[in-house]
Design a protein around this motif. Structure first.
Motif, PDB file in Angstrom:
ATOM      1  N   GLN A 140       0.815  -1.210   0.000  1.00 21.87           N
ATOM      2  CA  GLN A 140       0.000   0.000   0.000  1.00 21.87           C
ATOM      3  C   GLN A 140       0.848   1.260   0.000  1.00 21.87           C
ATOM      4  OE1 GLN A 140      -2.932   0.077   3.140  1.00 21.87           O
ATOM      5  NE2 GLN A 140      -3.464  -2.065   2.841  1.00 21.87           N
ATOM      6  N   ALA A 146      -1.616   6.208  15.193  1.00 26.86           N
ATOM      7  CA  ALA A 146      -2.621   5.799  14.213  1.00 26.86           C
ATOM      8  C   ALA A 146      -2.939   6.945  13.260  1.00 26.86           C
ATOM      9  CB  ALA A 146      -3.888   5.324  14.930  1.00 26.86           C
ATOM     10  N   ALA A 147      -3.025   8.176  13.794  1.00 31.47           N
ATOM     11  CA  ALA A 147      -3.292   9.340  12.947  1.00 31.47           C
ATOM     12  C   ALA A 147      -2.138   9.574  11.979  1.00 31.47           C
ATOM     13  CB  ALA A 147      -3.511  10.579  13.822  1.00 31.47           C
ATOM     14  N   TYR A 148      -0.898   9.370  12.464  1.00 28.31           N
ATOM     15  CA  TYR A 148       0.276   9.516  11.593  1.00 28.31           C
ATOM     16  C   TYR A 148       0.242   8.490  10.468  1.00 28.31           C
ATOM     17  CZ  TYR A 148       5.178   9.514  10.135  1.00 28.31           C
ATOM     18  OH  TYR A 148       6.336   9.575   9.394  1.00 28.31           O
ATOM     19  N   MET A 149      -0.061   7.256  10.817  1.00 27.85           N
ATOM     20  CA  MET A 149      -0.150   6.203   9.805  1.00 27.85           C
ATOM     21  C   MET A 149      -1.201   6.550   8.759  1.00 27.85           C
ATOM     22  SD  MET A 149       1.911   3.555  10.261  1.00 27.85           S
ATOM     23  CE  MET A 149       1.072   2.191   9.485  1.00 27.85           C
ATOM     24  N   ASP A 150      -2.307   7.122   9.201  1.00 23.79           N
ATOM     25  CA  ASP A 150      -3.393   7.453   8.279  1.00 23.79           C
ATOM     26  C   ASP A 150      -2.988   8.593   7.342  1.00 23.79           C
ATOM     27  OD1 ASP A 150      -6.180   7.238   7.397  1.00 23.79           O
ATOM     28  OD2 ASP A 150      -6.389   9.225   8.275  1.00 23.79           O
ATOM     29  N   SER A 151      -2.452   9.685   7.912  1.00 26.74           N
ATOM     30  CA  SER A 151      -2.139  10.859   7.088  1.00 26.74           C
ATOM     31  C   SER A 151      -0.931  10.623   6.192  1.00 26.74           C
ATOM     32  CB  SER A 151      -1.906  12.087   7.979  1.00 26.74           C
ATOM     33  OG  SER A 151      -0.827  11.869   8.871  1.00 26.74           O
ATOM     34  N   GLY A 153       0.374   7.741   5.483  1.00 23.89           N
ATOM     35  CA  GLY A 153       0.078   6.593   4.632  1.00 23.89           C
ATOM     36  C   GLY A 153      -0.621   7.005   3.347  1.00 23.89           C
ATOM     37  N   ARG A 154      -1.575   7.945   3.444  1.00 25.25           N
ATOM     38  CA  ARG A 154      -2.276   8.405   2.245  1.00 25.25           C
ATOM     39  C   ARG A 154      -1.321   9.076   1.262  1.00 25.25           C
ATOM     40  NH1 ARG A 154      -6.455  10.074   5.801  1.00 25.25           N
ATOM     41  NH2 ARG A 154      -5.733  12.220   5.648  1.00 25.25           N
ATOM     42  N   GLN A 201       0.891   6.368  -0.286  1.00 23.38           N
ATOM     43  CA  GLN A 201       0.112   5.576  -1.237  1.00 23.38           C
ATOM     44  C   GLN A 201      -0.022   6.300  -2.568  1.00 23.38           C
ATOM     45  OE1 GLN A 201      -3.633   3.832   0.161  1.00 23.38           O
ATOM     46  NE2 GLN A 201      -2.873   3.958   2.249  1.00 23.38           N
TER      47      GLN A 201
END
Length: 292
Positions: free
Chosen positions: A103, A145-150, A152-153, A156
């Motif tokens: 991803q 988790a917020a770091y992974m989300d932001s 990560g996008r 990706q």
């Protein structure tokens, strides 16, 4: 008749099975245990299983060694916790890491997650201690988790831009050409529209559910979604993709528009199965009939 014959066979097997070390003293239970193992003792099936998890048939004896140890340890709570951790480690490395790397890094085979740093973060999270700071705030599970989300996008999209560079260029070029077409007007955030019929009704609000006739196409003209039978269907405005929602909020009731939505205001860069390719711009014919 069949039950009697089966019982007789079980009894015969019990009488003729081998005794010795490892027996429980319950002849029938021992025989059932042996038969269970025999039924599962299919080398082709075990080899296939090992291949699926990244090993091969050359390591069947290693598999049996691990199986024996697992059976011996399964009744000890401490050893059971260890076994669960061992299994979680295998699954995290083989499936979890592999999925996240795909991803975030796409087809870049040189980039990999670090097992050591993962374990360090896991330990610090469990023990509620860390030296990691983001914006002056000490990192905890929620911030991580917020770091992974932001991030990560972002990663990706970078990976997808590299993998689908041709599709991205085609999508960007299309929107640039749409902007130059006669009668096309900008809406917001790269969305464009062309009035087919101008309505005279009021505008709707984001909290409203509206009645809409629509047809959605890709830039090659392929229809991927539409209201069935020409009937208006209910749609909650707040539940639509950003570009579609922006159009609904701008249209007076009674209007019919052709709306051009760039991928960033639709479903993003990622392909959606076989329906939407990567970097899909969407073209909608939208008729806003009224509110529900």
């Amino acid at each position: 008749m069949k039950k009697i014959l089966f019982s007789a066979l079980i009894g015969l097997a019990t009488l003729t099975s081998c005794g010795g070390a490892g027996t429980s003293g319950d002849g029938q239970a021992d025989t059932l245990s042996y038969m269970l193992g025999m039924a599962q003792g299919q080398p082709d099936q075990i080899a296939m299983f090992l291949q699926q998890v990244g090993s091969d048939s050359a390591h069947i004896e290693d598999f049996l060694k691990g199986l024996r140890e697992g059976l011996e340890m399964a009744d000890d709570p401490a050893q059971l916790a260890y076994l669960q951790g061992l299994q979680a480690g295998f699954q995290t490395k083989k499936m979890g890491f592999a999925n996240i790397e795909r991803q975030f890094f796409g087809t870049d085979s040189l980039r990999h997650l670090s097992s050591e740093q993962y374990l360090l973060g896991l330990s610090d999270g469990i023990n509620k201690k860390t030296k990691m700071m983001i914006g002056g705030v000490k990192v905890g599970p929620e911030q991580a988790a917020a770091y992974m989300d932001s991030v990560g996008r972002i990663l990706q999209e970078v990976a997808l831009e590299k993998e689908f560079a041709t599709e991205k260029k085609k999508a960007d070029d299309y929107m640039a050409s749409v902007a130059k077409q006669q009668g096309v007007k900008p809406l917001s955030d790269g969305v464009y529209y062309k009035v087919v019929t101008e309505g005279s009704g009021p505008r709707v609000a984001e909290k409203d559910t509206v009645m809409v006739r629509y047809e959605g196409r890709l830039i090659d003209g392929k229809v991927f979604d539409q209201s069935k039978g020409g009937e208006a269907v209910p749609m909650p405005v707040s539940g639509e993709v950003p570009g579609f929602k922006a159009a609904l909020l701008a249209m007076p009731i009674g209007s019919k528009w052709e709306v051009y939505i760039p991928y960033k205001q639709a479903y993003g860069a990622r392909p959606m199965g076989e329906v939407l390719p990567a970097f899909s711009n969407l073209v909608f014919t939208i008729e806003l009939v009224g509110k529900k």
